[in-house]
Design an enzyme around this catalytic site. Structure first.
Site, mmCIF file in Angstrom:
data_model
loop_
_atom_site.group_PDB
_atom_site.id
_atom_site.type_symbol
_atom_site.label_atom_id
_atom_site.label_comp_id
_atom_site.label_asym_id
_atom_site.label_seq_id
_atom_site.Cartn_x
_atom_site.Cartn_y
_atom_site.Cartn_z
ATOM 1 N N LYS A 1 10.667 3.698 3.013
ATOM 2 C CA LYS A 1 10.558 4.931 2.873
ATOM 3 C C LYS A 1 11.197 5.584 1.377
ATOM 4 O O LYS A 1 12.166 4.783 0.956
ATOM 5 C CB LYS A 1 11.397 5.749 3.994
ATOM 6 C CG LYS A 1 10.995 5.474 5.347
ATOM 7 C CD LYS A 1 9.390 6.126 5.469
ATOM 8 C CE LYS A 1 9.257 7.498 5.791
ATOM 9 N NZ LYS A 1 9.534 8.021 7.283
ATOM 10 N N GLU B 1 0.917 -1.260 -0.043
ATOM 11 C CA GLU B 1 0.004 -0.061 0.007
ATOM 12 C C GLU B 1 0.848 1.218 0.108
ATOM 13 O O GLU B 1 1.819 1.120 0.605
ATOM 14 C CB GLU B 1 -0.873 0.013 1.476
ATOM 15 C CG GLU B 1 -1.663 -1.251 1.461
ATOM 16 C CD GLU B 1 -2.236 -1.353 2.875
ATOM 17 O OE1 GLU B 1 -2.564 -0.421 3.741
ATOM 18 O OE2 GLU B 1 -2.504 -2.311 3.319
ATOM 19 N N LYS C 1 2.200 4.760 1.459
ATOM 20 C CA LYS C 1 2.078 5.212 2.897
ATOM 21 C C LYS C 1 1.741 6.644 2.697
ATOM 22 O O LYS C 1 2.726 7.532 2.110
ATOM 23 C CB LYS C 1 3.669 5.028 3.347
ATOM 24 C CG LYS C 1 3.597 5.658 4.827
ATOM 25 C CD LYS C 1 4.971 5.127 5.370
ATOM 26 C CE LYS C 1 5.075 5.470 6.915
ATOM 27 N NZ LYS C 1 4.852 6.857 7.298
ATOM 28 N N CYS D 1 24.097 45.320 -14.274
ATOM 29 C CA CYS D 1 24.575 46.330 -15.264
ATOM 30 C C CYS D 1 24.724 47.800 -14.254
ATOM 31 O O CYS D 1 24.888 48.764 -14.796
ATOM 32 C CB CYS D 1 23.679 46.653 -16.259
ATOM 33 S SG CYS D 1 22.126 47.242 -16.016
ATOM 34 N N CYS E 1 20.970 47.538 -10.463
ATOM 35 C CA CYS E 1 20.851 46.103 -10.996
ATOM 36 C C CYS E 1 22.421 45.569 -10.521
ATOM 37 O O CYS E 1 23.327 46.104 -10.780
ATOM 38 C CB CYS E 1 20.784 46.076 -12.448
ATOM 39 S SG CYS E 1 21.143 44.546 -13.413
ATOM 40 N N CYS F 1 21.272 45.984 -20.678
ATOM 41 C CA CYS F 1 21.864 45.070 -19.527
ATOM 42 C C CYS F 1 21.982 43.709 -20.181
ATOM 43 O O CYS F 1 21.352 43.057 -20.703
ATOM 44 C CB CYS F 1 20.511 44.922 -18.420
ATOM 45 S SG CYS F 1 20.912 43.573 -17.253
ATOM 46 N N ASP G 1 1.090 10.512 3.406
ATOM 47 C CA ASP G 1 1.840 11.482 4.401
ATOM 48 C C ASP G 1 0.842 12.222 5.112
ATOM 49 O O ASP G 1 0.422 13.320 4.588
ATOM 50 C CB ASP G 1 2.572 12.163 3.742
ATOM 51 C CG ASP G 1 3.768 12.721 4.514
ATOM 52 O OD1 ASP G 1 3.770 12.275 5.523
ATOM 53 O OD2 ASP G 1 4.684 13.378 4.088
ATOM 54 N N TYR H 1 -6.635 1.946 6.057
ATOM 55 C CA TYR H 1 -5.746 0.803 5.657
ATOM 56 C C TYR H 1 -5.616 -0.181 6.723
ATOM 57 O O TYR H 1 -4.750 -1.250 6.676
ATOM 58 C CB TYR H 1 -4.614 1.462 5.573
ATOM 59 C CG TYR H 1 -3.754 2.568 6.625
ATOM 60 C CD1 TYR H 1 -3.687 2.142 8.015
ATOM 61 C CD2 TYR H 1 -3.575 3.903 6.123
ATOM 62 C CE1 TYR H 1 -3.269 2.969 9.035
ATOM 63 C CE2 TYR H 1 -3.373 4.682 7.182
ATOM 64 C CZ TYR H 1 -3.001 4.413 8.612
ATOM 65 O OH TYR H 1 -2.480 5.229 9.083
ATOM 66 N N CYS I 1 15.098 45.241 -13.094
ATOM 67 C CA CYS I 1 16.198 46.097 -13.637
ATOM 68 C C CYS I 1 15.581 46.950 -14.819
ATOM 69 O O CYS I 1 14.749 46.569 -15.425
ATOM 70 C CB CYS I 1 17.498 45.425 -14.124
ATOM 71 S SG CYS I 1 18.510 46.311 -15.532
HETATM 72 S S1 IVH Z 1 -0.318 0.776 8.785
HETATM 73 C C1 IVH Z 1 0.320 -1.670 12.546
HETATM 74 N N1 IVH Z 1 -0.655 1.548 6.466
HETATM 75 O O1 IVH Z 1 2.350 5.670 8.843
HETATM 76 C C2 IVH Z 1 0.210 -0.725 11.140
HETATM 77 N N2 IVH Z 1 0.222 2.709 8.158
HETATM 78 O O2 IVH Z 1 4.741 5.088 10.288
HETATM 79 C C3 IVH Z 1 0.139 0.553 11.630
HETATM 80 N N3 IVH Z 1 0.455 5.320 7.177
HETATM 81 O O3 IVH Z 1 0.929 5.909 12.172
HETATM 82 C C4 IVH Z 1 -0.022 1.317 10.439
HETATM 83 N N4 IVH Z 1 -0.063 4.921 5.096
HETATM 84 O O4 IVH Z 1 0.038 7.202 9.930
HETATM 85 C C5 IVH Z 1 -0.359 1.725 7.767
HETATM 86 N N5 IVH Z 1 -0.956 2.233 4.304
HETATM 87 C C6 IVH Z 1 -0.812 2.614 5.430
HETATM 88 C C7 IVH Z 1 -0.004 3.632 5.834
HETATM 89 C C8 IVH Z 1 0.201 4.140 7.117
HETATM 90 C C9 IVH Z 1 0.256 5.657 6.219
HETATM 91 C C10 IVH Z 1 1.188 6.018 8.491
HETATM 92 C C11 IVH Z 1 0.244 5.795 9.664
HETATM 93 C C12 IVH Z 1 1.106 5.420 10.799
HETATM 94 C C13 IVH Z 1 2.597 5.490 10.159
HETATM 95 C C14 IVH Z 1 3.372 4.608 10.647
#
Ligand code: IVH
Length: 674
Positions: A316, A115, A117, A413, A410, A434, A119, A227, A428
Site C-alpha cells: 500500500k 500491477e 492497485k 483591519c 475584516c 488593509c 482504487d 487483472y 474585505c
Molecule cells: S488481485 C486473489 N489485482 O484490491 C487476487 N486486485 O485488496 C485478488 N485490486 O478486491 C485481487 N487492483 O478490488 C488484484 N491489480 C489488482 C488490483 C486488485 C485493485 C483490488 C480488488 C481487490 C482488492 C484486494
C-alpha cells in the site's frame, strides 16, 4: 437495399465500431475523430431502428436500454473472489518473499507480476462463447450482486470478445473505477445542480455501479481494467499471470499498461519506487501496488490462507485519507481581500506528509459540509493538491462543538466586508489600507513570475510591513541598508543581497510589470497578451473596456478590473513613482496578426508541464500567433510533450512530427517573447 446487403452493412458497422472502441479504450490510440465514430454509431442506430429484427444484445447500440431493476439478483461465485494481504513497507515485502520461499522449500529466484492497485471495486464478467452474459459485484467474496445491465453500460467493457480461441466459458475479473478527470467533472456538475458532492472517485464509482437504473450508470464516466482470471470451462488458458493478461488484452479487454514482470523482492521494490514517482501523473487513482507470483503452477502450490492468497500481496501507498480533529477555524485575508476560512487540525499523517491545515474555501463549503469546531473530520490529500476536508463524522461530534461563524468585519483591519451577489467569496473592502492585502500584494509583486526579487522572502515582507518600513510597493525601492541590516535575523551581507536584487529587478519587461501590479483576473498569460497587444503601459492605462476586450483571453470581468484599477489616482501615482525610482522596460513593438512569428503553425501540448499550466502554455503560443489544437494530426507543426504524455506522443512520432520537451519549448518561447 436487399436484406442481405443490410445484414452485411450492419455487421460491418458493428465490427468497425468495436475496432474503434478497442483502439480508443484498450490501446489508447484512437484512429478516427469522435465525429466519425458518431457517424458510424448513428448509421447503425438508423438501420436497427428500421429493422428491429437485426438487433442482438451484443450490438454496440445495446449498452443502455434496459429498464430499471427493483433489486439486484444474487450471484454465487463458483471460485471465491479473494482479497489481499497488505504490506506497508520494505520489511513486509521481504517477509512476504521469505514466507513463499520457506513454503516452497526452495531458494530459487521468484518471478513476480507487478500491477498498480486500482482504487475502485472488484467485479466479475462472465463470457460465454465470447459474449458477455453476466456481470457481478464481488460482494462478500462468496456471493455478489448481478449488475449485468450496469456493466454493459461501461464503455470499455466488451459486449463481445475480439479475436478467437476463448474458452466456452471464461470469467474475467477486474476493477471498475472512475478516472480523476471524470470524477472532477461529475462533482462540478453536482455542485452546479446544488447536489451532494462525492467524497472520492471510489465512492462515486461504487454509487454508479449500484444504480437500479442502468441509464444513470451510463451517464457516469466508469472504466474497467482486468487483472485476474476466474472460472474457465472447455478451453485452455496460459500458465502465467502476465500471459493471461496479454490474452485478455488480445480479446479487447483493458489491462494496465504499467504492468511489469520482475525478479525477486528487489525487483518489486524498484517497481514500487518507479510507480511512486508516476502515481500523481496517472489519470486514475491507485492506492498501492499488487505483486503476484507469475507462475500459476506455483500459485496453486502456495494456495490460500482464510480469504487471501499466499502468492500475492498489496503493497500500500501511504493513505490519502485520514481522520483527525478540527481544532479551530481561522480566517485569512488574501491579496484581493478574499477572506478564506482555514481549518487548524490536530496534526495527522496523510498522503505521505503531516498535515495540520486544510482549506475550507468559503462559507458555502462550511455550510455544505455542516462542519463545526471540535468535529472529527476526514482529511484528504491526493497528489500535490491542498488538503481538503471531505466529510464530517457527525456521530463523533462532542457536546462542546461550536458553530463556525463567518466574521462580519475584516479579521485583520476590521473594515467592512462584502459579498458580491452570485459569488461565494466574502471580501474585505479596505484594499491596500488593509495590512493583510498590502502584505499579500507586496509578496505577489516580488514573486518570481512578477518582479522576481530574490531574497525578499515572505517572512521579511511581514516584518517590513509590521514595522511600517513599507506601506506601498514603491517603498521597497527606498529601503536603506541599515534599516534592513538592523532587522532580526538580518546582517550586513543579507541586507546588501536584498538591495542588489531590488536594483536588478528595475530592468524588467512590460508583461512582468503589468502582472506584478496584481490587478484582479490579470494572470501571467493575460498580462502578456495585453502587453503585446498595446505595446506600452500608457496605452493600456488609457484603454477602454471595449478596447481591452479585443485582446485574446480578456473577458468582461478582467477588462472592468483593469479600467477600474487605472482610473484610481493613487494607482497611477504609484506607477509614476516606481518609474521615477528607475523601474523600466523596453517598449514592445505592436505586431499585426500577420506579422506574428508563429502564424500558420499548429501546436499541440500534452502531458504535465513543470513550470506552467497547459492553459498558460496555450495562451503564450496564441499570443505569438500559433493555433493550439487538441489532437495530433498531419497538420500539427510541433508537439510539446511533458511527463505522462500518452497516445498523442505515439501518434506524433508515427507521423514524424517534431516533439519537444518543456525545456526546449521554453527556450523556443524565449526566442520570440519580449
Ligand atoms: S488481485 C486473489 N489485482 O484490491 C487476487 N486486485 O485488496 C485478488 N485490486 O478486491 C485481487 N487492483 O478490488 C488484484 N491489480 C489488482 C488490483 C486488485 C485493485 C483490488 C480488488 C481487490 C482488492 C484486494
Amino acid at each position: 437495399m436487399v436484406a442481405d446487403e443490410i445484414t452485411q452493412e450492419t455487421n460491418k458497422l458493428r465490427e468497425e465500431i468495436e475496432t474503434h472502441n478497442y483502439r480508443y479504450y484498450v490501446l489508447d490510440d484512437p484512429q478516427v475523430p469522435d465525429a466519425e465514430y458518431d457517424r458510424l454509431m448513428n448509421r447503425l442506430k438508423e438501420i436497427e431502428g428500421a429493422h428491429p429484427e437485426l438487433i442482438v444484445p451484443s450490438s454496440p447500440t445495446q449498452r443502455v436500454g434496459a429498464k430499471p431493476v427493483d433489486d439486484f439478483e444474487t450471484v454465487k461465485h463458483e471460485i471465491p473472489m479473494l482479497s489481499l494481504d497488505n504490506a506497508f513497507g520494505e520489511q513486509d515485502m521481504v517477509d512476504f518473499e521469505k514466507r513463499i520461499k520457506d513454503r516452497l522449500k526452495s531458494d530459487a529466484e521468484l518471478e513476480f507480476c507487478c500491477e498498480p492497485k486500482l482504487d475502485g471495486l472488484a467485479i466479475s464478467l462472465m463470457y460465454e462463447n465470447g459474449e458477455l452474459v453476466r456481470g457481478a459485484t464481488r460482494g462478500d467474496g462468496a456471493v455478489g450482486e448481478d449488475i449485468t445491465l450496469n456493466a454493459r453500460t461501461i464503455s470499455n467493457v466488451p459486449l463481445k470478445l475480439r479475436a478467437s480461441g476463448w474458452p466456452q466459458l471464461v470469467e474475467v475479473r477486474g476493477e471498475v473505477y472512475m478516472p480523476k478527470a471524470g470524477f472532477e467533472k461529475l462533482n462540478k456538475q453536482q455542485a452546479e445542480k446544488g447536489e451532494k458532492l462525492f467524497v472520492n472517485p471510489r465512492n462515486a464509482a461504487a454509487g454508479a455501479l449500484r444504480q437500479k437504473d442502468p441509464s444513470l450508470t451510463a451517464k457516469r464516466p466508469l472504466q474497467f481494467c482486468c487483472y485476474s482470471l476466474g472460472l474457465v470451462q472447455n478451453g485452455e488458458m496460459p500458465d502465467t499471470q502476465i500471459e493471461i493478461l496479454n490474452t485478455f488484452k488480445s480479446w479487447g479487454l483493458k489491462t494496465n499498461p504499467d504492468t511489469q514482470v520482475v525478479k525477486g523482492v528487489d525487483g518489486c521494490l524498484d517497481y514500487y519506487s518507479q510507480m511512486e514517482q508516476k502515481r500523481n501523473q496517472l489519470d486514475y487513482e491507485i492506492d498501492g501496488l499488487v505483486f503476484k507470483i507469475n507462475s500459476l503452477a506455483l500459485q496453486q502450490e502456495l494456495g490460500f490462507v482464510s480469504r487471501a492468497p499466499r502468492w500475492a500481496i498489496a503493497h500500500k501507498f501511504p493513505a490519502q485519507e485520514e481522520m483527525t480533529i478540527l481544532e479551530k477555524v481561522e480566517f485569512q485575508v488574501g491579496r484581493t481581500g478574499a477572506i478564506t476560512p482555514v481549518a487548524r487540525l490536530k496534526p495527522v499523517f496523510v498522503g505521505g506528509v503531516t498535515v495540520s491545515n486544510a482549506t475550507l474555501h468559503n462559507s458555502d463549503e462550511i455550510a455544505r459540509l455542516g462542519v463545526m469546531e471540535g468535529d472529527t473530520v476526514v482529511i484528504r490529500r491526493a497528489g500535490d493538491v491542498i488538503p481538503q476536508i471531505v466529510k464530517v463524522i457527525e456521530e463523533k461530534r462532542p457536546d462542546d462543538a461550536s458553530e463556525i461563524k463567518f466574521p462580519d468585519a475584516c479579521p485583520v483591519c476590521d473594515s467592512a466586508v462584502e459579498r458580491v451577489e452570485g459569488e461565494a467569496v466574502v471580501r474585505c473592502t479596505a484594499g491596500l489600507f488593509c495590512e493583510a492585502q498590502r502584505k499579500e500584494g507586496i509578496k505577489h509583486f516580488v514573486s518570481r513570475k512578477a518582479m522576481d526579487i530574490e531574497g525578499l522572502g515572505e517572512k521579511l515582507i511581514d516584518v517590513l510591513v509590521d514595522q511600517k518600513l513599507i506601506t506601498k510597493l514603491s517603498d521597497l525601492y527606498k529601503l536603506e541598508k541599515d534599516q534592513l541590516a538592523n532587522l532580526e535575523r538580518m546582517a550586513e551581507k543579507s541586507a546588501q543581497n536584498v538591495l542588489d536584487a531590488l536594483e536588478k529587478s528595475k530592468q524588467t519587461t512590460l508583461p512582468k510589470f503589468l502582472y506584478a501590479l496584481g490587478i484582479r483576473e490579470v494572470g501571467e498569460a493575460t498580462a502578456r497578451n495585453i502587453a503585446n497587444h498595446f505595446g506600452s503601459l500608457t496605452d493600456i492605462a488609457n484603454a477602454t473596456e471595449e478596447q481591452l476586450l479585443q485582446v485574446d483571453d480578456v473577458g468582461p470581468v478582467a477588462s472592468r478590473h483593469l479600467v477600474n484599477f487605472f482610473s484610481e489616482r493613487h494607482n497611477r501615482d504609484e506607477i509614476n513613482e516606481l518609474n521615477a525610482l528607475g523601474i523600466q522596460w523596453p517598449t514592445i513593438e505592436v505586431k499585426q496578426d500577420s506579422e506574428l512569428p508563429l502564424k500558420d503553425q499548429t501546436w499541440v501540448v500534452t502531458g504535465k508541464l513543470e513550470t506552467m499550466g497547459r492553459d498558460d502554455a496555450k495562451a503564450r503560443l496564441q499570443a505569438l500567433g500559433a493555433k493550439v489544437a487538441g489532437s495530433v494530426s498531419k497538420k500539427t507543426t510541433y508537439l510539446v510533450a511533458g511527463p505522462g504524455a500518452g497516445s498523442k506522443l505515439t501518434k506524433a512520432t508515427e507521423l514524424g512530427i517534431e516533439v519537444m520537451d518543456e525545456q526546449v519549448f521554453l527556450d523556443r518561447l524565449a526566442q520570440y517573447e519580449p
